[in-house]
Design an enzyme around this catalytic site. Structure first.
Site, PDB file in Angstrom:
ATOM      1  N   ALA A 140       0.706  -1.506   0.040  1.00  0.00           N
ATOM      2  CA  ALA A 140       0.127  -0.097  -0.036  1.00  0.00           C
ATOM      3  C   ALA A 140       0.748   1.259   0.045  1.00  0.00           C
ATOM      4  O   ALA A 140       2.025   0.982   0.600  1.00  0.00           O
ATOM      5  CB  ALA A 140      -0.836   0.103   1.186  1.00  0.00           C
ATOM      6  N   ASP A 141       0.449   2.304  -0.831  1.00  0.00           N
ATOM      7  CA  ASP A 141       1.015   3.617  -0.427  1.00  0.00           C
ATOM      8  C   ASP A 141      -0.128   4.834  -0.211  1.00  0.00           C
ATOM      9  O   ASP A 141      -1.261   4.910  -0.732  1.00  0.00           O
ATOM     10  CB  ASP A 141       1.615   4.072  -1.508  1.00  0.00           C
ATOM     11  N   THR A 142       0.100   5.561   0.831  1.00  0.00           N
ATOM     12  CA  THR A 142      -0.713   6.536   1.327  1.00  0.00           C
ATOM     13  C   THR A 142      -0.232   7.983   1.048  1.00  0.00           C
ATOM     14  O   THR A 142       0.888   8.156   1.196  1.00  0.00           O
ATOM     15  CB  THR A 142      -1.263   6.470   2.805  1.00  0.00           C
ATOM     16  N   GLY A 186      -3.356   3.900  -2.495  1.00  0.00           N
ATOM     17  CA  GLY A 186      -3.423   2.609  -3.296  1.00  0.00           C
ATOM     18  C   GLY A 186      -3.180   1.251  -2.634  1.00  0.00           C
ATOM     19  O   GLY A 186      -2.157   1.237  -1.978  1.00  0.00           O
TER      20      GLY A 186
END
Length: 216
Positions: free
Chosen positions: A93-95, A130
């Site tokens: 994930a990436d935020t 994502g």
């Protein structure tokens, strides 16, 4: 009797040959060194191992927040999947924080954090995550993007300085952590709270189930 034995043997063979994947437990691999994402999974009762994935998180020129987080999540998942052994599901994930269409990353200095907090003060911004999942060994994939609106109270200069003094903003995207001291500045959110922390838990769970994961 011979016919009955032959039928029983055929049934047993079919169960072994065609259905073993239904009974194979898939471990979960978190492709992140984020303690916050690990805490979310652990508190929700998931068992997992961690394999960190270091990728360059610099946005491309003109890259939108949605495209940015999805690109990085997929890159992290691919990197870890190449090092992992199945049966397993890799979770990456990436935020980012987004306001006025701009990506607000981690602050480079105390002044940078102060400017970011002044930009967020009294306004509503988006937290965009994502997520990319890769099931091993067959490399089946699932990806999605989750967005949550965060309403920030108007902050005085004194409040910003006191918050900076806690040290909390310095390694956080958007220069704040809702689960920490900054929670007092946020009267309302629209969407998934866990997404703000870094991992949209409910959508992740349903994506895992869709890939055939079970905790049994």
């Amino acid at each position: 009797m011979t016919l009955l034995l032959a039928s029983a043997s055929c049934f047993i063979n079919r169960s072994v040959v065609f259905f073993p994947s239904e009974f194979v437990a898939m471990k979960l691999i978190l492709a992140s060194a984020s303690t916050r994402r690990a805490e979310i999974l652990r508190a929700a009762g998931f068992s997992f191992v961690v394999l960190s994935s270091a990728v360059d998180e610099t946005p491309f020129p003109g890259e939108s927040p949605n495209v940015h987080v999805q690109r990085l999540a997929e890159a992290k998942a691919e990197l870890v999947a190449a090092r992992a052994v199945g049966p397993a599901i890799v979770i990456a994930a990436d935020t980012v924080i987004s306001i006025d269409g701009l990506i607000l990353g981690k602050p480079r200095s105390a002044d940078d954090a102060r400017h970011t907090l002044e930009k967020l003060s009294g306004r509503t911004h988006s937290v965009v995550t994502g997520v990319a999942l890769i099931r091993l060994p067959d490399a089946e994939r699932r990806t999605f993007i989750e967005s949550t609106l965060v309403h920030f109270a108007a902050l005085s200069s004194e409040e910003i300085l006191r918050y900076l003094a806690t040290g909390e903003p310095h390694d956080k995207a958007g220069s704040y952590a809702i689960q920490g001291h900054a929670g007092r500045f946020i009267p309302r959110v629209e969407g998934c709270y866990f997404n703000i922390v870094g991992l949209p838990l409910s959508r992740l769970y349903h994506a895992l189930v869709d890939l055939g994961w079970s905790e049994d």
